[in-house]
Design a protein around this motif. Structure first.
Motif, PDB file in Angstrom:
ATOM      1  N   ASP A  99      56.079 -29.362  43.986  1.00  0.00           N
ATOM      2  CA  ASP A  99      56.888 -29.402  45.204  1.00  0.00           C
ATOM      3  C   ASP A  99      57.850 -28.217  45.207  1.00  0.00           C
ATOM      4  O   ASP A  99      58.953 -28.290  44.666  1.00  0.00           O
ATOM      5  N   ALA A 100      57.433 -27.123  45.836  1.00  0.00           N
ATOM      6  CA  ALA A 100      58.227 -25.892  45.814  1.00  0.00           C
ATOM      7  C   ALA A 100      59.486 -25.987  46.654  1.00  0.00           C
ATOM      8  O   ALA A 100      60.364 -25.118  46.549  1.00  0.00           O
ATOM      9  N   THR A 101      59.614 -27.020  47.487  1.00  0.00           N
ATOM     10  CA  THR A 101      60.844 -27.168  48.251  1.00  0.00           C
ATOM     11  C   THR A 101      62.028 -27.454  47.341  1.00  0.00           C
ATOM     12  O   THR A 101      63.178 -27.132  47.681  1.00  0.00           O
ATOM     13  N   LYS A 102      61.765 -28.039  46.172  1.00  0.00           N
ATOM     14  CA  LYS A 102      62.858 -28.370  45.258  1.00  0.00           C
ATOM     15  C   LYS A 102      63.511 -27.130  44.654  1.00  0.00           C
ATOM     16  O   LYS A 102      64.737 -26.971  44.760  1.00  0.00           O
ATOM     17  N   PRO A 103      62.755 -26.216  44.002  1.00  0.00           N
ATOM     18  CA  PRO A 103      63.421 -25.023  43.485  1.00  0.00           C
ATOM     19  C   PRO A 103      64.002 -24.142  44.588  1.00  0.00           C
ATOM     20  O   PRO A 103      65.044 -23.506  44.389  1.00  0.00           O
ATOM     21  N   LEU A 104      63.353 -24.108  45.752  1.00  0.00           N
ATOM     22  CA  LEU A 104      63.916 -23.348  46.865  1.00  0.00           C
ATOM     23  C   LEU A 104      65.291 -23.883  47.234  1.00  0.00           C
ATOM     24  O   LEU A 104      66.247 -23.116  47.417  1.00  0.00           O
ATOM     25  N   GLY A 105      65.393 -25.187  47.354  1.00  0.00           N
ATOM     26  CA  GLY A 105      66.671 -25.789  47.709  1.00  0.00           C
ATOM     27  C   GLY A 105      67.729 -25.579  46.648  1.00  0.00           C
ATOM     28  O   GLY A 105      68.889 -25.291  46.949  1.00  0.00           O
ATOM     29  N   LEU A 106      67.333 -25.704  45.378  1.00  0.00           N
ATOM     30  CA  LEU A 106      68.293 -25.564  44.286  1.00  0.00           C
ATOM     31  C   LEU A 106      68.778 -24.128  44.123  1.00  0.00           C
ATOM     32  O   LEU A 106      69.957 -23.886  43.848  1.00  0.00           O
ATOM     33  N   VAL A 107      67.881 -23.172  44.293  1.00  0.00           N
ATOM     34  CA  VAL A 107      68.193 -21.778  43.987  1.00  0.00           C
ATOM     35  C   VAL A 107      68.745 -21.013  45.187  1.00  0.00           C
ATOM     36  O   VAL A 107      69.629 -20.164  45.036  1.00  0.00           O
ATOM     37  N   ALA A 108      68.230 -21.297  46.391  1.00  0.00           N
ATOM     38  CA  ALA A 108      68.521 -20.407  47.522  1.00  0.00           C
ATOM     39  C   ALA A 108      69.222 -21.060  48.702  1.00  0.00           C
ATOM     40  O   ALA A 108      69.472 -20.384  49.702  1.00  0.00           O
ATOM     41  N   TRP A 109      69.579 -22.331  48.610  1.00  0.00           N
ATOM     42  CA  TRP A 109      70.151 -22.988  49.781  1.00  0.00           C
ATOM     43  C   TRP A 109      71.447 -22.336  50.244  1.00  0.00           C
ATOM     44  O   TRP A 109      71.749 -22.276  51.443  1.00  0.00           O
ATOM     45  N   ASP A 110      72.255 -21.827  49.312  1.00  0.00           N
ATOM     46  CA  ASP A 110      73.537 -21.266  49.698  1.00  0.00           C
ATOM     47  C   ASP A 110      73.402 -19.955  50.468  1.00  0.00           C
ATOM     48  O   ASP A 110      74.273 -19.599  51.258  1.00  0.00           O
ATOM     49  N   ALA A 111      72.286 -19.227  50.250  1.00  0.00           N
ATOM     50  CA  ALA A 111      72.061 -17.983  50.982  1.00  0.00           C
ATOM     51  C   ALA A 111      71.456 -18.234  52.356  1.00  0.00           C
ATOM     52  O   ALA A 111      71.661 -17.445  53.281  1.00  0.00           O
ATOM     53  N   PHE A 112      70.719 -19.350  52.480  1.00  0.00           N
ATOM     54  CA  PHE A 112      70.023 -19.644  53.737  1.00  0.00           C
ATOM     55  C   PHE A 112      70.336 -21.068  54.218  1.00  0.00           C
ATOM     56  O   PHE A 112      69.432 -21.872  54.427  1.00  0.00           O
ATOM     57  N   PRO A 113      71.594 -21.406  54.404  1.00  0.00           N
ATOM     58  CA  PRO A 113      71.931 -22.791  54.759  1.00  0.00           C
ATOM     59  C   PRO A 113      71.358 -23.228  56.101  1.00  0.00           C
ATOM     60  O   PRO A 113      71.038 -24.401  56.278  1.00  0.00           O
TER      61      PRO A 113
ATOM     62  N   ALA B  80      58.187 -27.044  35.969  1.00  0.00           N
ATOM     63  CA  ALA B  80      58.396 -28.255  36.766  1.00  0.00           C
ATOM     64  C   ALA B  80      59.279 -27.907  37.954  1.00  0.00           C
ATOM     65  O   ALA B  80      60.188 -27.065  37.856  1.00  0.00           O
ATOM     66  N   ALA B  81      59.025 -28.543  39.082  1.00  0.00           N
ATOM     67  CA  ALA B  81      59.755 -28.233  40.312  1.00  0.00           C
ATOM     68  C   ALA B  81      61.251 -28.496  40.174  1.00  0.00           C
ATOM     69  O   ALA B  81      62.074 -27.796  40.767  1.00  0.00           O
ATOM     70  N   ASP B  82      61.620 -29.497  39.392  1.00  0.00           N
ATOM     71  CA  ASP B  82      63.030 -29.867  39.263  1.00  0.00           C
ATOM     72  C   ASP B  82      63.845 -28.887  38.433  1.00  0.00           C
ATOM     73  O   ASP B  82      65.083 -28.867  38.525  1.00  0.00           O
ATOM     74  N   THR B  83      63.173 -28.083  37.619  1.00  0.00           N
ATOM     75  CA  THR B  83      63.903 -27.229  36.676  1.00  0.00           C
ATOM     76  C   THR B  83      63.576 -25.745  36.799  1.00  0.00           C
ATOM     77  O   THR B  83      64.175 -24.940  36.085  1.00  0.00           O
ATOM     78  N   LEU B  84      62.645 -25.363  37.673  1.00  0.00           N
ATOM     79  CA  LEU B  84      62.281 -23.949  37.772  1.00  0.00           C
ATOM     80  C   LEU B  84      63.446 -23.128  38.303  1.00  0.00           C
ATOM     81  O   LEU B  84      64.014 -23.423  39.349  1.00  0.00           O
ATOM     82  N   HIS B  85      63.792 -22.103  37.563  1.00  0.00           N
ATOM     83  CA  HIS B  85      64.802 -21.145  38.017  1.00  0.00           C
ATOM     84  C   HIS B  85      64.102 -19.821  38.293  1.00  0.00           C
ATOM     85  O   HIS B  85      63.257 -19.388  37.518  1.00  0.00           O
ATOM     86  N   PHE B  86      64.456 -19.191  39.388  1.00  0.00           N
ATOM     87  CA  PHE B  86      63.907 -17.873  39.681  1.00  0.00           C
ATOM     88  C   PHE B  86      64.981 -17.004  40.318  1.00  0.00           C
ATOM     89  O   PHE B  86      65.928 -17.495  40.945  1.00  0.00           O
ATOM     90  N   GLY B  87      64.839 -15.711  40.137  1.00  0.00           N
ATOM     91  CA  GLY B  87      65.721 -14.763  40.794  1.00  0.00           C
ATOM     92  C   GLY B  87      65.049 -14.246  42.053  1.00  0.00           C
ATOM     93  O   GLY B  87      63.825 -14.276  42.166  1.00  0.00           O
ATOM     94  N   TYR B  88      65.832 -13.775  42.997  1.00  0.00           N
ATOM     95  CA  TYR B  88      65.231 -13.232  44.210  1.00  0.00           C
ATOM     96  C   TYR B  88      66.111 -12.157  44.836  1.00  0.00           C
ATOM     97  O   TYR B  88      67.326 -12.122  44.672  1.00  0.00           O
ATOM     98  N   ARG B  89      65.440 -11.268  45.546  1.00  0.00           N
ATOM     99  CA  ARG B  89      66.071 -10.318  46.457  1.00  0.00           C
ATOM    100  C   ARG B  89      65.292 -10.368  47.752  1.00  0.00           C
ATOM    101  O   ARG B  89      64.053 -10.335  47.737  1.00  0.00           O
TER     102      ARG B  89
ATOM    103  N   GLY C  72      60.810 -14.531  53.686  1.00  0.00           N
ATOM    104  CA  GLY C  72      60.424 -13.598  52.641  1.00  0.00           C
ATOM    105  C   GLY C  72      60.465 -14.227  51.260  1.00  0.00           C
ATOM    106  O   GLY C  72      59.551 -14.048  50.458  1.00  0.00           O
ATOM    107  N   VAL C  73      61.522 -14.972  50.987  1.00  0.00           N
ATOM    108  CA  VAL C  73      61.635 -15.628  49.679  1.00  0.00           C
ATOM    109  C   VAL C  73      60.527 -16.655  49.488  1.00  0.00           C
ATOM    110  O   VAL C  73      59.909 -16.741  48.422  1.00  0.00           O
ATOM    111  N   MET C  74      60.244 -17.443  50.532  1.00  0.00           N
ATOM    112  CA  MET C  74      59.176 -18.434  50.435  1.00  0.00           C
ATOM    113  C   MET C  74      57.835 -17.779  50.141  1.00  0.00           C
ATOM    114  O   MET C  74      57.081 -18.220  49.270  1.00  0.00           O
ATOM    115  N   SER C  75      57.525 -16.712  50.878  1.00  0.00           N
ATOM    116  CA  SER C  75      56.243 -16.033  50.683  1.00  0.00           C
ATOM    117  C   SER C  75      56.162 -15.401  49.295  1.00  0.00           C
ATOM    118  O   SER C  75      55.137 -15.497  48.618  1.00  0.00           O
ATOM    119  N   ALA C  76      57.248 -14.757  48.867  1.00  0.00           N
ATOM    120  CA  ALA C  76      57.245 -14.116  47.553  1.00  0.00           C
ATOM    121  C   ALA C  76      57.155 -15.143  46.429  1.00  0.00           C
ATOM    122  O   ALA C  76      56.494 -14.910  45.411  1.00  0.00           O
TER     123      ALA C  76
END
Length: 258
Positions: free
Chosen positions: A234-248, A64-73, A209-213
């Motif tokens: 809605d992939a904008t939700k996990p993106l915002g939750l997981v990566a917003w601090d790296a790409f404000p 679910a978009a609200d709870t998906l956690h993912f790691g990234y580099r 890069g993160v969005m594409s990956a």
């Protein structure tokens, strides 16, 4: 020199069982992407990213978009940086992923591989091994990752997202378009860009890069019947939750700079 973004405590060893940010026995699906630009004489890599999503070894997992956690580099070139570091980054991920990941997903890997070979300054074990295996993916070597090319459907990445009910939002998704990445690269390399927008442009390339990956990882997981979702994801939700601090400047609209 590259700027690296990551939410992993040990980004260079994402598959180490005692270091990953998820349960020890969970297998990781790895989605990969490379960002390109034209420097006037050839196409050059300006960024690359890997996204890691936990999957079951055999069964499908509903997300679910609200709870998906993912790691990234994710890495992005900086002004006057050495672009040959990008193939080295890709290789470092693939060396581990080939044996440790459950799945490696890529969209049209042969196209990226063809463009990636000229910048290689030395043999790269991960790129070479995965490149060789990619040509004959049905004959999977025992103990290696399942290789999934999300371009096998015959669709462009944008169309594949629509067909699989994945929504990255028009505003965000435009940042990973070739035109937007070319502009970021040119402005980053200009003296004015280095003076006024360095963080913005590097964050732009890194976030693209993160969005594409992430898009590739979700498509690959769905194609391999390891990930599923109900309705539009809605992939904008996990993106915002997981990566917003790296790409404000990219993911947090109130903090963007013109």
């Amino acid at each position: 020199m590259l700027r690296e973004f990551s939410n992993l405590a040990w980004p260079k060893t994402p598959y180490a069982a005692d270091m990953r940010p998820v349960a020890r026995k969970v297998r990781l699906l790895t989605g990969m992407s490379i960002q390109w630009a034209d420097d006037g004489s050839e196409v050059v890599p300006i960024g690359a990213a890997a996204v890691f999503i936990p999957v079951h070894r055999t069964a499908s997992r509903e997300i679910a978009a609200d709870t998906l956690h993912f790691g990234y580099r994710s890495v992005a070139v900086e002004p006057n940086g050495d672009r040959s570091d990008i193939p080295a980054f890709v290789d470092s991920v693939l060396v581990q992923a080939r044996r440790e990941a459950e799945i490696i997903g890529w969209h049209s890997f042969p196209d990226d591989l063809h463009a990636l070979r000229p910048p290689l300054t030395a043999p790269r074990a991960g790129i070479d091994a995965v490149g060789e295996a990619w040509a004959d993916r049905p004959r999977r070597e025992r103990g290696t990752a399942l290789l999934v090319d999300t371009a096998d459907s015959g669709m462009q990445l944008d169309n594949a997202l629509t067909a699989n009910r994945l929504d990255f939002g028009r505003e965000l998704w435009r940042y990973r378009s070739p035109v937007a990445l070319q502009q970021a690269y040119e402005e980053l390399w200009s003296s004015a860009g280095r003076a006024t927008g360095r963080d913005w442009h590097t964050q732009h390339i890194g976030a693209a890069g993160v969005m594409s990956a992430l898009a590739v990882a979700l498509l690959a997981g769905h194609q391999a019947q390891r990930l599923e979702w109900t309705g539009v994801f809605d992939a904008t939700k996990p993106l915002g939750l997981v990566a917003w601090d790296a790409f404000p400047l990219v993911l947090a609209p109130d903090e963007r700079q013109d």
